[in-house]
Structure formats: structure tokens, C-alpha cells
Motif scaffolding. Structure first.
Motif, PDB file in Angstrom:
ATOM      1  N   ARG A 257     111.958  55.074  14.388  1.00 18.65           N
ATOM      2  CA  ARG A 257     110.726  53.818  14.821  1.00 18.65           C
ATOM      3  C   ARG A 257     109.322  54.531  14.446  1.00 18.65           C
ATOM      4  NH1 ARG A 257     111.396  51.825  20.292  1.00 18.65           N
ATOM      5  NH2 ARG A 257     113.232  51.113  19.522  1.00 18.65           N
ATOM      6  N   LEU A 258     109.092  55.532  15.207  1.00 15.94           N
ATOM      7  CA  LEU A 258     107.862  56.282  15.000  1.00 15.94           C
ATOM      8  C   LEU A 258     107.509  56.597  13.490  1.00 15.94           C
ATOM      9  CD1 LEU A 258     105.382  58.050  15.918  1.00 15.94           C
ATOM     10  CD2 LEU A 258     106.968  59.902  16.305  1.00 15.94           C
ATOM     11  N   ARG A 259     108.644  57.297  12.796  1.00 16.40           N
ATOM     12  CA  ARG A 259     108.573  57.608  11.431  1.00 16.40           C
ATOM     13  C   ARG A 259     108.209  56.259  10.714  1.00 16.40           C
ATOM     14  NH1 ARG A 259     113.120  60.403  11.769  1.00 16.40           N
ATOM     15  NH2 ARG A 259     114.085  58.889  10.616  1.00 16.40           N
ATOM     16  N   ARG A 260     108.751  55.014  10.940  1.00 11.84           N
ATOM     17  CA  ARG A 260     108.569  53.746  10.181  1.00 11.84           C
ATOM     18  C   ARG A 260     107.060  53.289  10.216  1.00 11.84           C
ATOM     19  NH1 ARG A 260     112.475  48.750  10.740  1.00 11.84           N
ATOM     20  NH2 ARG A 260     111.060  47.997   9.272  1.00 11.84           N
ATOM     21  N   CYS A 261     106.474  53.499  11.690  1.00 10.66           N
ATOM     22  CA  CYS A 261     105.243  52.983  11.848  1.00 10.66           C
ATOM     23  C   CYS A 261     104.064  54.047  11.195  1.00 10.66           C
ATOM     24  CB  CYS A 261     104.972  53.160  13.477  1.00 10.66           C
ATOM     25  SG  CYS A 261     105.828  51.727  14.161  1.00 10.66           S
ATOM     26  N   VAL A 262     104.429  55.337  11.203  1.00 13.34           N
ATOM     27  CA  VAL A 262     103.576  56.376  10.576  1.00 13.34           C
ATOM     28  C   VAL A 262     103.578  55.804   8.879  1.00 13.34           C
ATOM     29  CG1 VAL A 262     103.363  58.670   9.846  1.00 13.34           C
ATOM     30  CG2 VAL A 262     103.850  58.226  12.081  1.00 13.34           C
ATOM     31  N   GLU A 263     104.576  55.673   8.423  1.00 11.56           N
ATOM     32  CA  GLU A 263     104.640  55.447   6.997  1.00 11.56           C
ATOM     33  C   GLU A 263     104.026  54.059   6.680  1.00 11.56           C
ATOM     34  OE1 GLU A 263     105.455  55.433   2.902  1.00 11.56           O
ATOM     35  OE2 GLU A 263     105.477  56.939   4.424  1.00 11.56           O
ATOM     36  N   TYR A 264     104.111  53.076   7.516  1.00 16.40           N
ATOM     37  CA  TYR A 264     103.682  51.796   7.323  1.00 16.40           C
ATOM     38  C   TYR A 264     102.255  51.918   7.548  1.00 16.40           C
ATOM     39  CZ  TYR A 264     103.190  46.746   7.711  1.00 16.40           C
ATOM     40  OH  TYR A 264     102.444  45.178   7.487  1.00 16.40           O
ATOM     41  N   ALA A 265     101.448  52.513   8.464  1.00 15.73           N
ATOM     42  CA  ALA A 265     100.058  52.795   8.861  1.00 15.73           C
ATOM     43  C   ALA A 265      99.602  53.344   7.703  1.00 15.73           C
ATOM     44  CB  ALA A 265      99.991  53.636  10.050  1.00 15.73           C
ATOM     45  N   ARG A 266     100.273  54.291   6.866  1.00 14.84           N
ATOM     46  CA  ARG A 266      99.637  55.036   5.708  1.00 14.84           C
ATOM     47  C   ARG A 266      99.501  54.241   4.534  1.00 14.84           C
ATOM     48  NH1 ARG A 266     103.230  60.673   6.178  1.00 14.84           N
ATOM     49  NH2 ARG A 266     101.766  61.715   7.783  1.00 14.84           N
ATOM     50  N   THR A 267     100.475  53.255   4.351  1.00 15.99           N
ATOM     51  CA  THR A 267     100.379  52.423   3.217  1.00 15.99           C
ATOM     52  C   THR A 267     100.024  51.137   3.290  1.00 15.99           C
ATOM     53  OG1 THR A 267     102.815  51.953   3.780  1.00 15.99           O
ATOM     54  CG2 THR A 267     102.607  54.003   2.215  1.00 15.99           C
ATOM     55  N   GLN A 325     111.107  52.984  29.700  1.00 13.14           N
ATOM     56  CA  GLN A 325     109.984  52.490  29.660  1.00 13.14           C
ATOM     57  C   GLN A 325     109.029  52.794  28.234  1.00 13.14           C
ATOM     58  OE1 GLN A 325     108.530  50.126  32.051  1.00 13.14           O
ATOM     59  NE2 GLN A 325     107.172  49.761  30.134  1.00 13.14           N
ATOM     60  N   ALA A 326     109.316  54.081  27.785  1.00 16.46           N
ATOM     61  CA  ALA A 326     108.850  54.399  26.517  1.00 16.46           C
ATOM     62  C   ALA A 326     109.349  53.679  25.485  1.00 16.46           C
ATOM     63  CB  ALA A 326     109.213  56.061  26.168  1.00 16.46           C
ATOM     64  N   ASN A 327     110.777  53.330  25.534  1.00 23.91           N
ATOM     65  CA  ASN A 327     111.451  52.691  24.575  1.00 23.91           C
ATOM     66  C   ASN A 327     110.964  51.463  24.246  1.00 23.91           C
ATOM     67  OD1 ASN A 327     113.238  52.498  22.415  1.00 23.91           O
ATOM     68  ND2 ASN A 327     114.731  51.701  23.633  1.00 23.91           N
ATOM     69  N   LEU A 328     110.945  50.510  25.427  1.00 23.97           N
ATOM     70  CA  LEU A 328     110.208  49.301  25.601  1.00 23.97           C
ATOM     71  C   LEU A 328     108.725  49.418  24.823  1.00 23.97           C
ATOM     72  CD1 LEU A 328     110.604  46.403  26.380  1.00 23.97           C
ATOM     73  CD2 LEU A 328     109.672  47.013  28.946  1.00 23.97           C
ATOM     74  N   ASP A 329     107.813  50.278  25.336  1.00 22.45           N
ATOM     75  CA  ASP A 329     106.448  50.254  24.943  1.00 22.45           C
ATOM     76  C   ASP A 329     106.272  50.879  23.520  1.00 22.45           C
ATOM     77  OD1 ASP A 329     105.765  49.794  27.593  1.00 22.45           O
ATOM     78  OD2 ASP A 329     105.262  51.942  28.088  1.00 22.45           O
ATOM     79  N   SER A 330     107.177  51.667  22.934  1.00 20.01           N
ATOM     80  CA  SER A 330     107.012  51.682  21.493  1.00 20.01           C
ATOM     81  C   SER A 330     107.528  50.623  21.003  1.00 20.01           C
ATOM     82  CB  SER A 330     107.746  53.164  21.257  1.00 20.01           C
ATOM     83  OG  SER A 330     109.126  53.070  21.193  1.00 20.01           O
ATOM     84  N   GLY A 331     108.658  49.836  21.453  1.00 16.88           N
ATOM     85  CA  GLY A 331     108.973  49.009  20.607  1.00 16.88           C
ATOM     86  C   GLY A 331     107.949  47.666  20.366  1.00 16.88           C
ATOM     87  N   LEU A 332     107.272  47.563  21.459  1.00 14.78           N
ATOM     88  CA  LEU A 332     106.316  46.536  21.532  1.00 14.78           C
ATOM     89  C   LEU A 332     104.975  46.977  20.600  1.00 14.78           C
ATOM     90  CD1 LEU A 332     104.633  43.832  22.371  1.00 14.78           C
ATOM     91  CD2 LEU A 332     104.117  45.115  24.688  1.00 14.78           C
ATOM     92  N   ASP A 333     104.755  48.372  20.630  1.00 16.76           N
ATOM     93  CA  ASP A 333     103.834  48.865  19.782  1.00 16.76           C
ATOM     94  C   ASP A 333     103.974  48.685  18.410  1.00 16.76           C
ATOM     95  OD1 ASP A 333     101.902  49.525  21.736  1.00 16.76           O
ATOM     96  OD2 ASP A 333     102.462  51.733  21.809  1.00 16.76           O
ATOM     97  N   ALA A 334     105.343  48.820  17.982  1.00 18.28           N
ATOM     98  CA  ALA A 334     105.770  48.898  16.472  1.00 18.28           C
ATOM     99  C   ALA A 334     105.593  47.327  15.998  1.00 18.28           C
ATOM    100  CB  ALA A 334     107.304  49.253  16.474  1.00 18.28           C
ATOM    101  N   VAL A 335     106.102  46.439  17.004  1.00 24.88           N
ATOM    102  CA  VAL A 335     105.756  45.069  16.428  1.00 24.88           C
ATOM    103  C   VAL A 335     104.246  44.623  16.333  1.00 24.88           C
ATOM    104  CG1 VAL A 335     105.930  42.564  17.126  1.00 24.88           C
ATOM    105  CG2 VAL A 335     107.875  44.149  17.559  1.00 24.88           C
TER     106      VAL A 335
END
Length: 379
Positions: A257-267, A325-335
């Protein structure tokens, strides 16, 4: 920091050839809420189900850390979170207690089937009235010669509708408290055992869940796992590994999920610049990275301590709390990072968020984990 050797890396990298097939149709599968047997066949081909079990039972004879490292790779590569959960449930529910506590004849009969994936495992602990309070267990086991007769019902049985082997915990001594519970291995066709239909749920929908009912269910005394009255010792051993197995998979999912978000934030360009140039977006992604690495460290460090025979009561609880909690928070951040797209089912992020909610509940709710940590502090 753990340095993985070439054999461990090769074992994890070997999973990658199945990633696309295991992930195929994961959004549609979640919407349908059904278990896919064709994907289970692929899981069997990977050999991952034999990771922590001895070679004499056709397992891969890997230690705890290597098993976790490969399972993390499953979480990173397979987008079907329900399938991942069914894998770790089968490993931990039946295979783990059998290898540690099972009689030789039980191990020889059933462990090869768990290792190959021919049989799927489940464990039946929770009851409708008791919830997290396992000491309120009402399911009872009465001795009758060389058998036990079980009466009662269990709920929230992950893998229940598809399981061939179910580890059932029942009260064999009514007044025995923590020493009055026994673990029994039941085959699905055991007379008196019936399995309810799949229960619809918020997330992890491709991992089926059900109730089971025990109505005069006759189980050979030879199917006791551990000693009579020693069920909570078995359960404690299982739950430590269930947490490490399932939540290291979550760490892998967070890494993807982190990799997806980094790529999306760059493009993704908004107002003439990539959204990652906005500090609010960048900070969310940095927080995702920090949470991931903190969770990974706690999980692996706790596994090292467990292997050394140290008391990991607090460590397991902290690792579970942090990772869920990290998984829940990162899931919400990704959305939120993906905005409107993140809210759409086709991107798979809202599914990940729903899946993550479950992690705060299963394997002992986060509130229970707080209680366990407090008890280690003398509170």
C-alpha cells in the motif's frame, strides 16, 4: 535489523511467480464474498502451507522468523486479504498445535494434510455469550469411556465453512477454571458436528466464517491435543503464533500500500504539481512508512524473543496493537491520498480498509491487549 540469507530471500522471492494469479479478481471476489477453490489450489502449489512444519510430515522445516518472512511476502504480493487470512488461520489453528502437542499418531495422520493444503484447518474458541472472555466457555466435554462427548456451539469460526479439521476448545472440568479446558481435534464428518452457513461480514469476505454446533459429538480420547485440562496451554501457544503469522502478513500488505501511495503521489497532478509536493500528503506517506517499520520491528523482535524462550506476553500484545492500528491508519490514509478514486471499489483501497478493521478485533481485541500489557505492569 535482521539480515536475511540467500536461501530465505530465494524462498520468499519464489512466491512472486504466483502473485498475479493469486491477486486476480480480488475486488470482484470481495464483492461476491466467496472462497475461491482455484486460488487455494495455487496456494497449495506454492508450498507455503508447509513452512513451519517438519520434513517428516512433508513440511519445509523452516524456523519461526523464516516462516514470517515468507508470509510477509505473501501479504506484499497477494491482494486477496481474505485468502491470506485463511492461509494463516489454517497454519496456526491446527498445524501449530498438532506439531507441538499432538500425539505421534495424530501428527503422522493429519500434519501431511495440513502441509499440502489437502485439509484446511480452523479453530473454534469463541462463544456467543463469552466473546473475549474464554473463561466463560460453556461448550462442555464429558468423558465416556475412550471417547469424549461434546455439547455446545462456537461462533466466529474462521475457515469454518471450508475446514476439514477443526480444533475445538471445550470445558472438560466444570469447576476447573483455566485448568478445566481441553483441546480436541475434530474431523468435519465427526457425528454430532454440524457447520452453519457462511456469515456475511464487513471485510475479509473471501475467508468464510461460520458457527459450529456440537450436539452429542463423540470424539475419541486419542484426539485430545495436549493433556486433558491443558487446553489453555495449547491456546496460548497457538495465539502467539497466530498473531505473528497474521500480522506479519498485514505488514506485507502495508508495504504494498505504501508503494502504491508513493507512486500515486508522484504522478497525480493537481494545481500544476504532483500531490506529493504538498506537505500534508507527504506527511501522511511518511507516517505510513514509520508505522510500517515500527510494526515490523516489534513483530520480528518479539519472534526472536519467543524463539529464545523469553516471556513475550507484553511483546505479543504490543506487536498486535501496533500492527493492527498501523494497518487501519494506513488504510484510511491511502483512501484519503487517492481521494475520490480511493473511495471507489475498483481501486481496492476501500476493501483494504474494511479488512484492516478486523485486525483490531480478532486474536484478542485491542482492548484485551491493553489489559494484558497493564497486567504485566502490575496494574
Amino acid at each position: 535489523m535482521i539480515e536475511w540469507n540467500d536461501d530465505q530471500v530465494a524462498l520468499r522471492d519464489g512466491l512472486s511467480r504466483w502473485n498475479d494469479a493469486l491477486s486476480s479478481g480480488h475486488v470482484e471476489g470481495d464483492a461476491a464474498g466467496t472462497f475461491h477453490w482455484d486460488k487455494w489450489k495455487l496456494i497449495r502449489e506454492t508450498g507455503i502451507l508447509g513452512l513451519p512444519f517438519g520434513a517428516r510430515w512433508d513440511g519445509l522445516d523452516q524456523d519461526l522468523l523464516t516462516t514470517m518472512y515468507v508470509l510477509e511476502g505473501l501479504g506484499e504480493g497477494c491482494r486477496d486479504g481474505g485468502l491470506n487470512f485463511s492461509v494463516t488461520t489454517s497454519l496456526a489453528s491446527v498445524g501449530v498445535p498438532l506439531q507441538k502437542f499432538g500425539r505421534p499418531e495424530l501428527r503422522d495422520r493429519f500434519l501431511p494434510r495440513i502441509c499440502s493444503g489437502e485439509s484446511i484447518g480452523a479453530h473454534a474458541i469463541t462463544e456467543a455469550d463469552g466473546g473475549s472472555d474464554a473463561l466463560k466457555m460453556r461448550t462442555r466435554a464429558e468423558r465416556d469411556g475412550d471417547h469424549f462427548v461434546l455439547h455446545g456451539a462456537k461462533t466466529f469460526v474462521s475457515n469454518g465453512p471450508i475446514a476439514d479439521l477443526i480444533m475445538v476448545y471445550a470445558r472438560s472440568h466444570p469447576e476447573g477454571g483455566a485448568l478445566g479446558v481441553t483441546a480436541f481435534l475434530l474431523e468435519r464428518d465427526t457425528p454430532g458436528l454440524s457447520v452453519g452457513g457462511p456469515i456475511h461480514k464487513m471485510g475479509l469476505r473471501t475467508s468464510p466464517l461460520s458457527e459450529i454446533f456440537l450436539d452429542g459429538c463423540r470424539v475419541p480420547a486419542a484426539n485430545v491435543v495436549g493433556r486433558v485440562g491443558g487446553g489453555f496451554l495449547v491456546l496460548d501457544h497457538v495465539m502467539k503464533r497466530e498473531i505473528l503469522f497474521s500480522f506479519i502478513v498485514n505488514a506485507g500488505e502495508m508495504a504494498h500500500r505504501l508503494r502504491r501511495c508513493v507512486e500515486y503521489a508522484r504522478t497525480r497532478i493537481q494545481f500544476g504539481k504532483p500531490i506529493g509536493a504538498n506537505q500534508q500528503i507527504a506527511n501522511k506517506i511518511v507516517d505510513m512508512k514509520i508505522r510500517l517499520e515500527t510494526a515490523r520491528k516489534w513483530l520480528y523482535d518479539t519472534a526472536v524473543e519467543l524463539e529464545r524462550g523469553q516471556d513475550v506476553t507484553a511483546g505479543i500484545a504490543i506487536a498486535k496493537l501496533l500492527t493492527s492500528q498501523a494497518n487501519l491508519d494506513s488504510g484510511l490514509d491511502a483512501v484519503q491520498i487517492f481521494g475520490g478514486n480511493g473511495y471507489m471499489a475498483e481501486y481496492g483501497l476501500e476493501k483494504d480498509l474494511r479488512n484492516a478493521v478486523a485486525g483490531t478485533i480478532y486474536s484478542g481485541t485491542n482492548e484485551i491487549q491493553y489489559n494484558r500489557i497493564a497486567s504485566t505492569l502490575g496494574l
